[in-house]
Motif scaffolding. Structure first.
Motif, short mmCIF file in Angstrom:
data_model
loop_
_atom_site.label_atom_id
_atom_site.label_comp_id
_atom_site.label_asym_id
_atom_site.label_seq_id
_atom_site.Cartn_x
_atom_site.Cartn_y
_atom_site.Cartn_z
N LYS A 118 -5.09 11.25 13.33
CA LYS A 118 -6.23 10.38 13.02
C LYS A 118 -6.70 10.52 11.58
O LYS A 118 -6.97 9.51 10.92
N PRO A 119 -6.82 11.74 11.06
CA PRO A 119 -7.25 11.85 9.66
C PRO A 119 -6.25 11.24 8.68
O PRO A 119 -6.61 10.99 7.53
N LEU A 120 -5.01 11.01 9.13
CA LEU A 120 -3.99 10.47 8.24
C LEU A 120 -3.86 8.96 8.36
O LEU A 120 -3.15 8.34 7.56
N GLU A 121 -4.52 8.37 9.35
CA GLU A 121 -4.39 6.93 9.57
C GLU A 121 -5.23 6.16 8.56
O GLU A 121 -6.31 6.60 8.16
N PRO A 122 -4.74 4.98 8.14
CA PRO A 122 -5.55 4.14 7.25
C PRO A 122 -6.87 3.76 7.91
O PRO A 122 -6.94 3.59 9.13
N SER A 135 -6.27 4.96 2.69
CA SER A 135 -5.84 6.21 3.31
C SER A 135 -6.99 7.21 3.26
O SER A 135 -7.92 7.07 2.46
N PRO A 136 -6.93 8.21 4.12
CA PRO A 136 -7.97 9.25 4.07
C PRO A 136 -8.08 9.91 2.70
O PRO A 136 -9.20 10.23 2.27
N VAL A 141 -11.15 11.06 -2.25
CA VAL A 141 -11.24 11.18 -3.72
C VAL A 141 -12.30 10.22 -4.27
O VAL A 141 -13.10 10.59 -5.14
N TYR A 142 -12.31 8.98 -3.74
CA TYR A 142 -13.29 8.01 -4.24
C TYR A 142 -14.71 8.46 -3.90
O TYR A 142 -15.60 8.41 -4.78
N SER A 171 -5.09 0.63 -5.10
CA SER A 171 -6.05 0.83 -4.03
C SER A 171 -7.08 -0.30 -3.99
O SER A 171 -7.42 -0.91 -5.02
N GLY A 172 -7.59 -0.56 -2.78
CA GLY A 172 -8.68 -1.52 -2.65
C GLY A 172 -9.93 -1.04 -3.36
O GLY A 172 -10.83 -1.84 -3.69
N TYR A 173 -10.01 0.26 -3.64
CA TYR A 173 -11.13 0.82 -4.38
C TYR A 173 -11.00 0.61 -5.89
O TYR A 173 -11.94 0.91 -6.63
#
Length: 259
Positions: A118-122, A135-136, A141-142, A171-173
Motif C-alpha cells: 500500500k505505501p508503494l501504490e500510486p 508515488s509515495p 519529498v514534496y 511529476s504532477g507536482y
C-alpha cells in the motif's frame, strides 16, 4: 335205532338262526378290515406328510441357507461401505478444514502483502485545481519541501524543491514545485534565479491557477532588481491576461506606483 327226525317247524327255525348269525360274523369281519384299511391309510398319509415336510424343509433349507449367506455377505458389505463412508467423511472434513486453513492463510498473506504494498501504490491527489497520481516517494519529498516553505526555511526549501524537480521531472507536482521554488528563491533574495524559475513556470503552464501570482511575483523580482521597464511589461501582461484576478488588482497598484 330210529334216527331222529326234526319237525319242519324246528328245522325252519334253525335255518333262520343260522342265517342270522352269518351276517353278524360277516359284518364283524368287514368292520375289522375297514378299520385296518383306515389305519393303513392314515399311516401312509402320515408317512407322505412327513416325507412332504422333509422335502419342504430340505427345499426351504436349500433356498434359505444361500439367501441367509447372501444376506450376511450383504450386511458385511454394507458395514464395510459404512466404514468407507465414515472414513471418506472424515477425510472430507479434514480436507475442508485444510482448505479453510489454506484460504485463511492466503487471505492473511494477501492482507499482509497489501499492507506492505500500500505505501508503494500510486495515490491520487488534488492540488491547485488539478487531480493526478503520485508515488509515495513523490508525495513524501514534496510535502517535506512544502513544510520547509511554510516554516520560512527558504534555503532548505529551495534545495528540496530543486532536488524534487530533478528526481521527478514529469511529476504532477512539477508545476506547483516550480512555483514554490520561485517563491523560496524570492525569500532568499535570489531574484535572478526566481525570475528564471517563474518564467519557466509560466512557459510550461500559462493557464495554471497560480499563473497570475507567478506573473506578479516575476514583476516584484524585476522591481527588486530595479528593472522597471521589465516590471512594467510584466504587470501589463498580468492585467491583460487575468484582469479579474486578485493578482491583477495588486498589479494595477504596483503599476501605478511605478509611474
Amino acid at each position: 335205532m330210529r334216527s331222529a327226525r326234526l319237525s319242519p317247524l324246528l328245522y325252519a327255525s334253525l335255518l333262520a338262526l343260522a342265517a342270522a348269525a352269518m351276517p353278524a360274523r360277516a359284518a364283524l369281519f368287514e368292520d375289522d378290515e375297514a378299520r385296518k384299511a383306515i389305519l393303513d391309510l392314515r399311516a401312509r398319509q402320515q408317512q407322505n406328510d412327513e416325507a412332504t415336510r422333509a422335502r419342504l424343509d430340505k427345499l426351504v433349507q436349500e433356498q434359505i441357507d444361500p439367501l441367509r449367506r447372501s444376506i450376511l455377505d450383504l450386511n458385511g458389505q454394507i458395514e464395510s461401505l459404512r466404514g468407507e463412508i465414515a472414513k471418506l467423511r472424515g477425510q472430507n472434513e479434514q480436507l475442508a478444514r485444510d482448505l479453510s486453513d489454506t484460504q485463511r492463510k492466503l487471505i492473511d498473506q494477501s492482507d499482509a502483502l497489501n499492507t506492505r504494498l500500500k505505501p508503494l501504490e500510486p495515490q491520487k491527489v488534488s492540488l491547485d485545481g488539478r487531480e493526478f497520481n503520485v508515488s509515495p516517494d513523490e508525495k513524501r519529498v514534496y510535502d517535506g519541501a512544502m513544510g520547509q516553505v511554510r516554516k520560512g526555511d527558504f534555503d532548505e526549501a529551495a534545495a528540496s524543491l530543486n532536488g524534487f524537480l530533478k528526481q521527478f521531472p514529469t511529476s504532477g507536482y512539477a508545476d506547483s514545485a516550480r512555483f514554490w521554488l520561485g517563491n523560496a528563491q524570492y525569500g532568499q533574495r535570489s531574484y535572478k534565479d526566481a525570475i528564471t524559475t517563474f518564467k519557466a513556470f509560466l512557459a510550461a503552464s500559462p493557464d495554471h491557477p497560480r499563473a497570475p501570482e507567478a506573473m506578479l511575483a516575476l514583476a516584484n523580482c524585476q522591481i527588486e532588481l530595479k528593472d522597471t521597464k521589465s516590471a512594467r511589461k510584466s504587470l501589463q501582461d498580468l492585467i491583460k491576461a487575468f484582469p479579474n484576478s486578485e493578482a491583477a488588482q495588486a498589479g494595477k497598484e504596483r503599476l501605478a506606483a511605478l509611474k
